[in-house]
Scaffold this motif. Structure first.
Motif, PDB file in Angstrom:
ATOM      1  N   LYS A  55       3.287   9.899  11.290  1.00  0.00           N
ATOM      2  CA  LYS A  55       1.870  10.506  11.092  1.00  0.00           C
ATOM      3  C   LYS A  55       1.485  11.378   9.772  1.00  0.00           C
ATOM      4  CE  LYS A  55      -1.163  11.095  15.235  1.00  0.00           C
ATOM      5  NZ  LYS A  55      -1.196  11.917  16.590  1.00  0.00           N
TER       6      LYS A  55
ATOM      7  N   LEU B 298       0.964  -0.945   0.109  1.00  0.00           N
ATOM      8  CA  LEU B 298       0.162  -0.146   0.113  1.00  0.00           C
ATOM      9  C   LEU B 298       0.719   1.219   0.186  1.00  0.00           C
ATOM     10  CD1 LEU B 298      -3.190   0.603   0.611  1.00  0.00           C
ATOM     11  CD2 LEU B 298      -2.479   0.689   3.040  1.00  0.00           C
TER      12      LEU B 298
ATOM     13  N   ILE C 131       0.754   5.371   0.644  1.00  0.00           N
ATOM     14  CA  ILE C 131      -0.099   6.301   1.091  1.00  0.00           C
ATOM     15  C   ILE C 131       0.639   7.812   0.975  1.00  0.00           C
ATOM     16  CG2 ILE C 131      -1.317   7.291   3.252  1.00  0.00           C
ATOM     17  CD1 ILE C 131      -1.354   4.445   4.266  1.00  0.00           C
TER      18      ILE C 131
ATOM     19  N   LEU D   3     -11.772   7.983   1.940  1.00  0.00           N
ATOM     20  CA  LEU D   3     -12.806   8.895   2.121  1.00  0.00           C
ATOM     21  C   LEU D   3     -12.900   9.306   3.604  1.00  0.00           C
ATOM     22  CD1 LEU D   3     -15.146   6.808  -0.073  1.00  0.00           C
ATOM     23  CD2 LEU D   3     -14.063   9.229  -0.859  1.00  0.00           C
ATOM     24  N   SER D   4     -13.045   8.381   4.424  1.00  0.00           N
ATOM     25  CA  SER D   4     -13.340   8.575   5.675  1.00  0.00           C
ATOM     26  C   SER D   4     -11.994   8.853   6.624  1.00  0.00           C
ATOM     27  CB  SER D   4     -14.154   7.592   6.465  1.00  0.00           C
ATOM     28  OG  SER D   4     -13.896   6.380   6.306  1.00  0.00           O
ATOM     29  N   VAL D   5     -10.866   8.270   6.136  1.00  0.00           N
ATOM     30  CA  VAL D   5      -9.570   8.706   6.831  1.00  0.00           C
ATOM     31  C   VAL D   5      -8.790   9.510   6.320  1.00  0.00           C
ATOM     32  CG1 VAL D   5      -7.430   7.500   7.821  1.00  0.00           C
ATOM     33  CG2 VAL D   5      -9.668   6.023   7.404  1.00  0.00           C
TER      34      VAL D   5
ATOM     35  N   ASP E 155      -8.799   1.406  -6.049  1.00  0.00           N
ATOM     36  CA  ASP E 155      -8.576  -0.026  -5.607  1.00  0.00           C
ATOM     37  C   ASP E 155      -8.258  -0.227  -4.029  1.00  0.00           C
ATOM     38  OD1 ASP E 155      -8.353  -1.398  -8.091  1.00  0.00           O
ATOM     39  OD2 ASP E 155      -6.545   0.034  -8.543  1.00  0.00           O
ATOM     40  N   PHE E 156      -8.070   0.873  -3.524  1.00  0.00           N
ATOM     41  CA  PHE E 156      -7.947   0.613  -2.002  1.00  0.00           C
ATOM     42  C   PHE E 156      -8.927   1.388  -1.167  1.00  0.00           C
ATOM     43  CE2 PHE E 156      -3.777  -0.176  -3.841  1.00  0.00           C
ATOM     44  CZ  PHE E 156      -3.505  -1.714  -3.146  1.00  0.00           C
ATOM     45  N   PRO E 157     -10.153   1.080  -1.083  1.00  0.00           N
ATOM     46  CA  PRO E 157     -11.241   1.961  -0.364  1.00  0.00           C
ATOM     47  C   PRO E 157     -10.888   1.749   1.153  1.00  0.00           C
ATOM     48  CG  PRO E 157     -12.286   0.110  -1.484  1.00  0.00           C
ATOM     49  CD  PRO E 157     -10.739  -0.017  -1.801  1.00  0.00           C
ATOM     50  N   HIS E 158     -10.150   0.841   1.599  1.00  0.00           N
ATOM     51  CA  HIS E 158     -10.070   0.406   2.922  1.00  0.00           C
ATOM     52  C   HIS E 158      -9.632   1.719   3.836  1.00  0.00           C
ATOM     53  CE1 HIS E 158      -9.247  -3.516   1.540  1.00  0.00           C
ATOM     54  NE2 HIS E 158      -8.958  -3.070   0.341  1.00  0.00           N
ATOM     55  N   LEU E 159      -8.746   2.623   3.193  1.00  0.00           N
ATOM     56  CA  LEU E 159      -8.474   3.824   4.027  1.00  0.00           C
ATOM     57  C   LEU E 159      -9.022   5.151   3.756  1.00  0.00           C
ATOM     58  CD1 LEU E 159      -4.687   3.703   4.803  1.00  0.00           C
ATOM     59  CD2 LEU E 159      -6.256   3.782   6.243  1.00  0.00           C
TER      60      LEU E 159
ATOM     61  N   ASN F 241      -6.586  11.429   8.140  1.00  0.00           N
ATOM     62  CA  ASN F 241      -5.117  11.297   9.076  1.00  0.00           C
ATOM     63  C   ASN F 241      -4.895  10.047   9.513  1.00  0.00           C
ATOM     64  OD1 ASN F 241      -5.416  14.451   8.918  1.00  0.00           O
ATOM     65  ND2 ASN F 241      -6.482  14.299  10.892  1.00  0.00           N
ATOM     66  N   CYS F 242      -3.515   9.555   9.470  1.00  0.00           N
ATOM     67  CA  CYS F 242      -3.131   8.407  10.128  1.00  0.00           C
ATOM     68  C   CYS F 242      -1.701   8.041  10.433  1.00  0.00           C
ATOM     69  CB  CYS F 242      -3.433   7.313   8.869  1.00  0.00           C
ATOM     70  SG  CYS F 242      -2.089   7.305   7.510  1.00  0.00           S
ATOM     71  N   PHE F 243      -1.867   7.177  11.228  1.00  0.00           N
ATOM     72  CA  PHE F 243      -0.690   6.854  12.137  1.00  0.00           C
ATOM     73  C   PHE F 243       0.138   5.740  11.338  1.00  0.00           C
ATOM     74  CE2 PHE F 243       1.205   3.994  15.104  1.00  0.00           C
ATOM     75  CZ  PHE F 243       2.180   4.791  15.867  1.00  0.00           C
TER      76      PHE F 243
END
Lengths: 114, 99
Positions: free
Chosen positions: A38, A22, A24, A76-78, A70-74, A80-82
């Protein structure tokens, strides 16, 4: 040393490729001593299309396309991420964030042990 | 590290989305964490992605996830998340992490 290096990149746009393939992209918000990262305003870049990364326009197109695909896992709704340091494979840096001479010197100094 | 690090402090009591090293996606409320990124997730559920059908949600409840197995912790925007139509969302399951 890389910890302090990454600290200087805070606020810049980077792409983090993980060991699960993946990738990002987002603005670097912070790093810690484990190189946990982050990111803010994240979006997922489609891995398969990576070879085209040379031109910025192409990249922007790819980001737009990959947003819904291909990767909706993260997506639209995410926003910010760690990311745990242990799963990072690469960090793609902005060109202007790299001063090769300074890095050279720092790595040599580190290798000499002082 | 006393300050400045990207700890999960700011996400406590918020809904987060965790991607584990084996590619699973678990969504729940973050109740606690430590320096090894071990986390406590409350009211959690797993989202199972497939190409054949929409996303399935499996209720898990209270979970503790060992930091070793965590890849990504994402802050979930609950409004946006509620608007997602999971039954229409199709995707390949994520690949596991290979160290």
């Amino acid at each position: 040393m890389f910890f302090s290096y990454f600290k200087e990149l805070v606020g810049k746009e980077v792409t983090v490729e993980l060991k699960n393939d993946l990738a990002i992209r987002g603005t670097l918000h912070s790093v810690d001593q484990y190189l946990n990262i982050k990111l803010e305003n994240t979006r997922v870049v489609d891995q398969d299309k990576y070879p085209h990364m040379q031109s910025i326009n192409e990249l922007l197109m790819l980001i737009k396309q990959s947003k819904t695909l291909d990767f909706p896992h993260l997506q639209l709704s995410v926003r910010n991420c760690f990311i745990r340091g242990s799963v990072v494979r690469y960090v793609l840096l902005p060109q202007d964030g790299v001063d090769i001479d300074i890095l050279h010197d720092a790595t040599r100094r580190e290798a000499r042990g002082g | 590290m006393a300050s400045g690090g990207p700890a999960l402090e700011s996400l406590v009591d918020q809904v987060i989305s965790v991607i584990t090293n084996d590619g699973r996606n678990i969504v729940g409320t973050l109740r606690g964490f430590d320096q090894a990124t071990n986390i406590i997730l409350d009211e959690s559920h797993e989202r199972v992605y497939s190409t054949k059908e929409g996303v399935q949600q499996l209720v898990l409840g209270l979970y503790i996830i060992r930091g070793d197995n965590i890849s990504v912790v994402g802050e979930v925007d609950e409004d946006l998340d509620a608007r997602l139509d999971l039954s229409k969302l199709r995707a390949h399951p994520l690949k596991p992490v290979i160290h």
